[in-house]
Design an enzyme around this catalytic site. Structure first.
Site, short mmCIF file in Angstrom:
data_model
loop_
_atom_site.label_atom_id
_atom_site.label_comp_id
_atom_site.label_asym_id
_atom_site.label_seq_id
_atom_site.Cartn_x
_atom_site.Cartn_y
_atom_site.Cartn_z
N TRP A 205 0.83 -1.24 0.12
CA TRP A 205 -0.08 -0.05 -0.09
C TRP A 205 0.87 1.24 0.07
O TRP A 205 0.47 2.20 -0.24
CB TRP A 205 -1.09 0.11 1.41
CG TRP A 205 -0.35 -0.25 2.56
CD1 TRP A 205 -0.14 -1.64 2.96
CD2 TRP A 205 0.57 0.53 3.41
NE1 TRP A 205 0.73 -1.50 4.16
CE2 TRP A 205 1.07 -0.15 4.35
CE3 TRP A 205 1.10 2.08 3.53
CZ2 TRP A 205 2.04 0.52 5.42
CZ3 TRP A 205 1.67 2.62 4.18
CH2 TRP A 205 2.17 1.75 5.07
N ARG A 214 6.89 -0.73 -11.54
CA ARG A 214 8.25 -1.43 -11.60
C ARG A 214 8.22 -2.60 -11.88
O ARG A 214 9.24 -3.11 -12.38
CB ARG A 214 8.64 -1.30 -10.31
CG ARG A 214 10.18 -0.56 -10.04
CD ARG A 214 10.20 -0.04 -8.70
NE ARG A 214 10.22 -0.76 -7.57
CZ ARG A 214 10.79 -0.74 -6.36
NH1 ARG A 214 11.58 0.53 -6.25
NH2 ARG A 214 10.72 -1.46 -5.47
N LYS A 229 -2.35 -8.23 -7.80
CA LYS A 229 -3.06 -7.98 -6.89
C LYS A 229 -2.61 -6.96 -6.02
O LYS A 229 -1.46 -6.92 -5.15
CB LYS A 229 -3.06 -9.35 -6.11
CG LYS A 229 -4.25 -9.44 -5.04
CD LYS A 229 -4.09 -10.11 -3.52
CE LYS A 229 -3.22 -9.19 -2.64
NZ LYS A 229 -4.03 -7.94 -2.07
N SER A 231 -2.89 -4.03 -2.78
CA SER A 231 -3.09 -4.16 -1.45
C SER A 231 -4.63 -3.61 -1.25
O SER A 231 -5.07 -2.65 -1.85
CB SER A 231 -2.51 -2.97 -0.70
OG SER A 231 -2.89 -2.87 0.62
N VAL A 286 5.54 -12.22 4.41
CA VAL A 286 4.76 -12.65 3.50
C VAL A 286 5.42 -13.15 2.39
O VAL A 286 5.28 -14.13 1.73
CB VAL A 286 3.65 -11.65 2.87
CG1 VAL A 286 3.10 -12.03 1.98
CG2 VAL A 286 2.59 -11.18 4.13
N GLU A 304 10.87 -8.10 -3.24
CA GLU A 304 11.38 -6.86 -2.72
C GLU A 304 10.78 -6.86 -1.35
O GLU A 304 9.61 -6.45 -1.32
CB GLU A 304 10.89 -5.75 -3.64
CG GLU A 304 11.39 -5.51 -5.08
CD GLU A 304 12.94 -4.98 -4.91
OE1 GLU A 304 13.22 -4.68 -4.23
OE2 GLU A 304 13.50 -5.15 -5.98
N CYS A 338 10.23 1.54 2.37
CA CYS A 338 11.19 0.27 2.77
C CYS A 338 12.50 1.00 2.72
O CYS A 338 13.57 0.19 3.30
CB CYS A 338 11.25 -0.64 1.74
SG CYS A 338 11.30 -0.19 0.10
N GLU A 435 11.99 -2.62 11.18
CA GLU A 435 11.54 -1.18 10.41
C GLU A 435 10.50 -0.34 11.23
O GLU A 435 9.52 -1.15 11.66
CB GLU A 435 11.33 -1.12 8.86
CG GLU A 435 10.30 -2.57 8.62
CD GLU A 435 10.19 -2.59 7.21
OE1 GLU A 435 10.75 -1.94 6.26
OE2 GLU A 435 9.41 -3.49 6.74
P1 NAP Z 1 2.40 -6.95 3.42
O1 NAP Z 1 1.65 -7.12 4.46
O2 NAP Z 1 3.53 -8.15 3.12
O3 NAP Z 1 1.40 -6.99 1.90
C1 NAP Z 1 1.95 -6.88 0.65
C2 NAP Z 1 0.88 -7.52 -0.43
O4 NAP Z 1 0.98 -8.88 -0.24
C3 NAP Z 1 -0.46 -7.03 -0.36
O5 NAP Z 1 -1.16 -6.74 -1.45
C4 NAP Z 1 -1.06 -7.97 0.83
O6 NAP Z 1 -2.49 -7.76 0.44
C5 NAP Z 1 -0.44 -9.25 0.30
N1 NAP Z 1 -0.42 -10.22 0.94
C6 NAP Z 1 -0.57 -10.36 2.23
N2 NAP Z 1 -0.69 -11.71 2.78
C7 NAP Z 1 -0.75 -12.61 1.54
C8 NAP Z 1 -0.57 -13.84 1.35
N3 NAP Z 1 -0.89 -15.08 2.19
N4 NAP Z 1 -0.61 -14.27 0.09
C9 NAP Z 1 -0.52 -13.43 -0.91
N5 NAP Z 1 -0.61 -12.20 -0.88
C10 NAP Z 1 -0.49 -11.59 0.55
O7 NAP Z 1 3.34 -5.55 3.12
P2 NAP Z 1 2.42 -4.38 3.40
O8 NAP Z 1 2.31 -3.90 4.98
O9 NAP Z 1 1.47 -4.11 2.37
O10 NAP Z 1 3.79 -3.29 2.88
C11 NAP Z 1 4.78 -2.84 3.83
C12 NAP Z 1 6.09 -3.58 3.71
O11 NAP Z 1 6.34 -3.80 2.20
C13 NAP Z 1 7.26 -3.17 4.37
O12 NAP Z 1 7.76 -4.16 5.02
C14 NAP Z 1 7.92 -2.68 3.42
O13 NAP Z 1 9.37 -2.47 3.65
C15 NAP Z 1 7.71 -3.45 2.12
N6 NAP Z 1 8.36 -2.69 1.05
C16 NAP Z 1 9.36 -3.19 0.34
C17 NAP Z 1 9.85 -2.43 -0.68
C18 NAP Z 1 10.89 -2.90 -1.86
O14 NAP Z 1 11.15 -2.73 -2.57
N7 NAP Z 1 11.84 -3.72 -1.02
C19 NAP Z 1 9.07 -1.40 -1.40
C20 NAP Z 1 7.88 -0.94 -0.66
C21 NAP Z 1 7.39 -1.56 0.63
P3 NAP Z 1 -3.26 -7.17 1.27
O15 NAP Z 1 -2.81 -5.92 1.87
O16 NAP Z 1 -4.76 -7.07 0.49
O17 NAP Z 1 -3.57 -7.84 2.63
#
Ligand code: NAP
Length: 535
Positions: A205, A214, A229, A231, A286, A304, A338, A435
């Site tokens: 999100w 990207r 898919k 968020s 995840v 990522e 991130c 983080e």
């Molecule tokens: P997240 O909870 O891991 O969710 C990311 C995506 O995965 C969302 O679309 C989420 O869906 C989905 N998801 C959750 N559980 C899943 C499952 N069991 N199977 C398939 N998909 C699933 O992360 P977030 O809170 O949205 O984002 C923050 C994190 O992203 C932070 O840790 C940040 O550091 C990281 N991030 C990394 C980068 C990079 O380039 N390295 C860039 C940006 C963010 P829902 O939201 O619909 O539940």
């Protein structure tokens, strides 16, 4: 469309009180009940939403095979404005069945999309880029509505996100293979690069557009098709971008978007042999699940994941440059990136001076609704995010850290948090281990260069790191010693479409952006031509 207007009307009638948006998909068989009561009703946000709605820019259905589609059981889920709590739209709450159909559409579309010439695909992508840029105001407004980041920052993300589509349109024409000198005179050896196939794209999100483009830019450029898919918290920007992809002439089925039950959709993508790759941006937890799940059908994965960025400020740093860079890295998107500076590690000779000047700069930042011009700090995404910040802060204070600025929820209420600076932070505190994903700047102290590198590398994460120094030898030495995929030297904003973005250790696998980002969506095929000497 009418659903959103109905939801807004109902909210306006309710007024008063606060509640936080929930994180997991709570589907409703009717329109999302307005259980979220608003402390403040933002008339500005409402009129923006109404304008986007009437211009047809606010899409509230999923996209499968070029058709805008509701969940098969009619269930929906609300999307909230984190600044006000208002439900701005209801979107389909989908699961495995819709995901399977989207996969089928992408699989069918792959047959013809992958056969187009690179120049033809490039033209479509260029058109998409032009449309994204042409609608940057609307996309930015949509992003501020659903994600909360200040409008200027949101429009900046549209420019950044669109740049991956432009870059990929250019790179599409440069997917070269190789001719290998043969060790045998009657054979000719070639390497051909071909698209991987259908790609499952799962995004977070915090960057509702850029994390999608990207991946989707290079995937489409290489000839792959995608099931996205986004968020559940920020699907509207993704849907608007998908509408523009259709308008750009990208054929139905090449780009599909489904949303709802994350794990059901994720499992469908993982289980399908038609999906050849998962490209994920999100949390490390995840990411690990998806990596394990991809083993069942031996899919490629790009991950990522989370970071824990150190920002090392040496005594010899230009103080103004260090403060400007640290501020930009730490507080972009209210600390929800991130690559945010998560540990600001300052050398003892400059520590007090830095802490004082940095706090003064932080104090000047305006907190508020992202639609207000002077605001640089929007709300956090939801109540859970604020609670995480509070837990980390309590832990740090209980172990000896001192709050020198902020340290509590903002008087605006909702999920607004005061920009915060804490000193005397140690490596064993929670805030140094993970983080924080919020507007809290923890300052650690070090004596020697070796100690700074040791503190910086003392984590499972390895995404971005920052170094501030005026010593060119030291900048190179420390950059080499840091176990990170990205290092910013005297610079706090390093992301660009032309450079490879990605992490080492548990921050992920693969790279996005640049010529290297294309390889993630290509398979190599070795072709050996035999019997080449006979006439
Ligand atoms: P997240 O909870 O891991 O969710 C990311 C995506 O995965 C969302 O679309 C989420 O869906 C989905 N998801 C959750 N559980 C899943 C499952 N069991 N199977 C398939 N998909 C699933 O992360 P977030 O809170 O949205 O984002 C923050 C994190 O992203 C932070 O840790 C940040 O550091 C990281 N991030 C990394 C980068 C990079 O380039 N390295 C860039 C940006 C963010 P829902 O939201 O619909 O539940």
């Amino acid at each position: 469309m009418w659903r959103m207007a109905a939801a807004l009307t109902r909210i306006a009638a309710v007024g008063g009180g606060t509640a936080a948006p929930a994180r997991s998909a709570h589907c409703s068989s009717m329109h999302h009940p307005v259980t979220v009561l608003c402390r403040q009703i933002s008339t500005e946000a409402q009129s923006v939403a109404a304008r986007l709605n009437s211009s047809g820019f606010l899409r509230t259905q999923a996209l499968i095979g070029g058709k805008w589609t509701d969940a098969y059981d009619g269930k929906t889920i609300g999307v909230n404005n984190p600044a006000t709590g208002e439900v701005i739209a209801n979107i389909p709450c989908m699961g495995a069945r819709e995901a399977s159909d989207a996969i089928g559409s992408a699989y069918d579309a792959f047959k013809s999309w992958s056969k187009l010439t690179a120049a033809e695909r490039s033209k479509c992508l260029r058109k998409w880029y032009d449309l994204l840029i042409g609608h940057k105001e609307e996309l930015g407004q949509l992003m501020t509505l659903e994600q909360g980041k200040p409008l200027k920052e949101a429009i900046g993300e549209v420019n950044y996100g669109a740049s991956f589509i432009e870059f990929s349109a250019e790179e599409a024409k440069r997917v070269y293979g190789d001719i290998i000198p043969s060790p045998l005179s009657d054979r000719r050896l070639f390497v051909l690069k071909q698209p991987v196939g259908v790609v499952g794209v799962i995004t977070p999100w915090n960057f509702p557009l850029a994390m999608i483009t990207r991946k989707v830019g290079p995937a489409l450029a290489c000839g792959c098709t995608v099931v996205i898919k986004p968020s559940e918290l920020t699907p509207l920007t993704a849907l608007a971008a998908a509408e523009l992809a259709l308008q750009a002439g990208i054929p139905p089925g090449v780009v599909n978007v489904v949303m709802g039950h994350a794990s059901d959709i994720g499992d469908a993508l993982l289980a399908s042999p038609q999906v050849r790759k998962i490209s994920f941006t999100g949390s490390t937890a995840v990411g690990k699940k998806l990596m394990a799940g991809a083993a069942g059908t031996v899919k490629k994965v790009s991950l990522e994941l989370g970071g824990n960025a150190p920002c090392i400020v040496f005594d010899d740093a230009d103080l103004d440059v260090a403060i400007k860079g640290t501020l930009a890295s730490k507080f972009r998107n209210s600390g929800q990136t991130c690559v945010c500076a998560n540990r600001i590690i300052v050398q003892e000779g400059i520590y007090e001076k830095f802490a004082d000047a940095f706090s003064k700069a932080v104090q000047k930042m305006q907190v508020g609704d992202g639609f207000h011009d002077d605001v640089s700090q929007g709300p956090l995404i939801n109540e859970a995010a604020v609670q995480k910040v509070e837990t980390f802060l309590e832990d740090a204070i209980s172990k000896g850290a001192k709050v020198i600025l902020g340290g509590k929820r903002h008087s605006l209420g909702m999920t607004f948090y005061e920009p915060t600076v804490i000193t005397d932070v140690k490596s064993d505190m929670l805030i140094s281990r993970e983080e924080v994903f919020g507007p809290v700047a923890p300052l650690l102290r070090f004596k020697t260069e070796e100690e700074a590198v040791q503190i910086a590398n003392d984590t499972n994460a390895g995404l971005a790191a920052y170094v501030f120094t005026s010593n060119i030898q030291r900048s190179w030495r420390v950059s080499e010693a840091l176990e990170y995929g990205i290092v910013g030297v005297n610079e706090g904003i390093v992301s660009t479409e032309v450079a490879p973005f990605g992490g080492v250790k548990q921050s992920g696998l693969g790279r996005e952006g640049s010529k290297y980002g294309m390889d993630e969506y290509l398979e190599m095929k070795y072709i050996c031509l035999g019997n080449m000497l006979s006439n």
